[in-house]
Design an enzyme around this catalytic site. Structure first.
Site, PDB file in Angstrom:
ATOM      1  N   PRO A  86       3.242   9.072  -1.173  1.00 31.44           N
ATOM      2  CA  PRO A  86       3.023   8.899  -2.510  1.00 31.44           C
ATOM      3  C   PRO A  86       4.473   8.239  -3.121  1.00 31.44           C
ATOM      4  O   PRO A  86       4.708   7.748  -4.165  1.00 31.44           O
ATOM      5  CB  PRO A  86       3.065  10.444  -3.203  1.00 31.44           C
ATOM      6  CG  PRO A  86       2.375  10.931  -1.940  1.00 31.44           C
ATOM      7  CD  PRO A  86       3.056  10.434  -0.561  1.00 31.44           C
ATOM      8  N   GLU A 113       1.610  18.645   4.282  1.00 35.94           N
ATOM      9  CA  GLU A 113       2.487  18.765   3.292  1.00 35.94           C
ATOM     10  C   GLU A 113       3.541  17.609   3.332  1.00 35.94           C
ATOM     11  O   GLU A 113       4.367  17.448   2.580  1.00 35.94           O
ATOM     12  CB  GLU A 113       3.198  19.951   3.047  1.00 35.94           C
ATOM     13  CG  GLU A 113       2.473  21.267   2.556  1.00 35.94           C
ATOM     14  CD  GLU A 113       1.822  20.808   1.163  1.00 35.94           C
ATOM     15  OE1 GLU A 113       2.595  20.532   0.360  1.00 35.94           O
ATOM     16  OE2 GLU A 113       0.666  20.989   0.984  1.00 35.94           O
ATOM     17  N   ARG A 150      -8.596  -9.452   5.747  1.00 33.98           N
ATOM     18  CA  ARG A 150      -9.464 -10.477   5.044  1.00 33.98           C
ATOM     19  C   ARG A 150      -8.608 -11.958   4.702  1.00 33.98           C
ATOM     20  O   ARG A 150      -9.184 -12.965   4.613  1.00 33.98           O
ATOM     21  CB  ARG A 150      -9.854  -9.979   3.637  1.00 33.98           C
ATOM     22  CG  ARG A 150      -8.902  -9.781   2.589  1.00 33.98           C
ATOM     23  CD  ARG A 150      -9.590  -8.816   1.524  1.00 33.98           C
ATOM     24  NE  ARG A 150     -10.641  -9.544   0.945  1.00 33.98           N
ATOM     25  CZ  ARG A 150     -10.513 -10.627  -0.013  1.00 33.98           C
ATOM     26  NH1 ARG A 150      -9.318 -10.750  -0.503  1.00 33.98           N
ATOM     27  NH2 ARG A 150     -11.746 -11.290  -0.691  1.00 33.98           N
ATOM     28  N   ASP A 164      -9.439 -14.653  -6.381  1.00 32.75           N
ATOM     29  CA  ASP A 164      -9.817 -13.483  -6.460  1.00 32.75           C
ATOM     30  C   ASP A 164      -8.784 -12.829  -7.403  1.00 32.75           C
ATOM     31  O   ASP A 164      -7.719 -13.342  -7.849  1.00 32.75           O
ATOM     32  CB  ASP A 164      -9.291 -12.546  -5.104  1.00 32.75           C
ATOM     33  CG  ASP A 164     -10.820 -12.455  -4.208  1.00 32.75           C
ATOM     34  OD1 ASP A 164     -11.872 -12.964  -4.508  1.00 32.75           O
ATOM     35  OD2 ASP A 164     -10.591 -12.255  -3.178  1.00 32.75           O
TER      36      ASP A 164
END
Length: 225
Positions: A86, A113, A150, A164
């Site tokens: 994060p 954690e 991709r 895109d």
């Protein structure tokens, strides 16, 4: 390109690697993807890879030893080691295009954690896929892998991704297929006009309009170029 994914839950990748575009890319030897259970790098008899945090607190923390041993076993001169967490830089399409240029990626899936902080000394890049919490780094690893694969030449036609969403800081234009009239909702006349110049102009205008309505901060970036 070669991608090594370090995880405690390798079976989570079974469907991801055995279906659709990723499967074809592997079969066509455009990419090599290895999913590695880093428990095998544990030095403990029971294969333990986590322990309680110093200073107290809830949950378990991934230990240095197995993760670092895995990195050192797999890493080459042309490798880039990615930590999914994060606290990492938020991932985007530009990052995918940059990572596509790397010959060998090692992606570490976090769990529990978090990591022993010292693991970061062996990592080149930390990536977050968004400001929310997941149970582990497996889904972020899949997101990163899919977005890169991709783009590899030979996986899909370049025309399929060149316009895109996010490639030019604009969202994609609306698309339609048959029938031309569905319950009174009609396809815009310009798209069935056969006038390719007008179609291109319409699509660009729609990209700008949609981005302004839904992601104005992206439109600002587009206009800055």
């Amino acid at each position: 390109m070669k991608i090594d994914i370090l995880t405690l839950f390798p079976k989570m990748f079974d469907g991801f690697l055995s279906e659709s575009i990723i499967k074809r890319a592997i079969n066509n030897k455009c990419v090599e993807i290895n999913v590695i259970d880093f428990r095998k790098y544990s030095t403990l008899k029971n294969g333990q890879v986590d322990d309680t945090p110093y200073g107290g607190g809830v949950g378990m923390v991934l230990m240095c030893e197995p993760v670092v041993r895995a990195i050192e076993d797999l890493k080459k001169d042309d490798s880039l080691v990615i930590l999914t967490c994060p606290q990492g830089k938020v991932y985007n399409e530009n990052a995918a295009h940059e990572l596509k240029k790397v010959n060998h990626l090692i992606i570490i899936c976090g769990h529990y954690e978090g990591y022993d902080e010292r693991i970061r000394n062996f990592v080149d890049l930390e990536i977050s896929i968004g400001d929310y919490i997941l149970t582990g780094g497996e889904i972020p690893a899949m997101v990163i892998t899919d977005s890169i694969v991709r783009l590899i030449p030979g996986v899909i036609n370049k025309e399929s991704y060149i316009e895109d969403s996010f490639t030019n800081n604009l969202l994609d234009y609306p698309t339609y297929t048959k029938p031309a009239d569905f319950r009174g909702m009609k396809v815009p006349d310009v798209l069935i006009s056969g006038n390719h110049a007008k179609i291109a102009e319409y699509r660009k205008n729609e990209q700008i309009k949609r981005t302004g309505e839904r992601r104005p901060e992206l439109l600002e970036k587009h206009n800055e170029k």
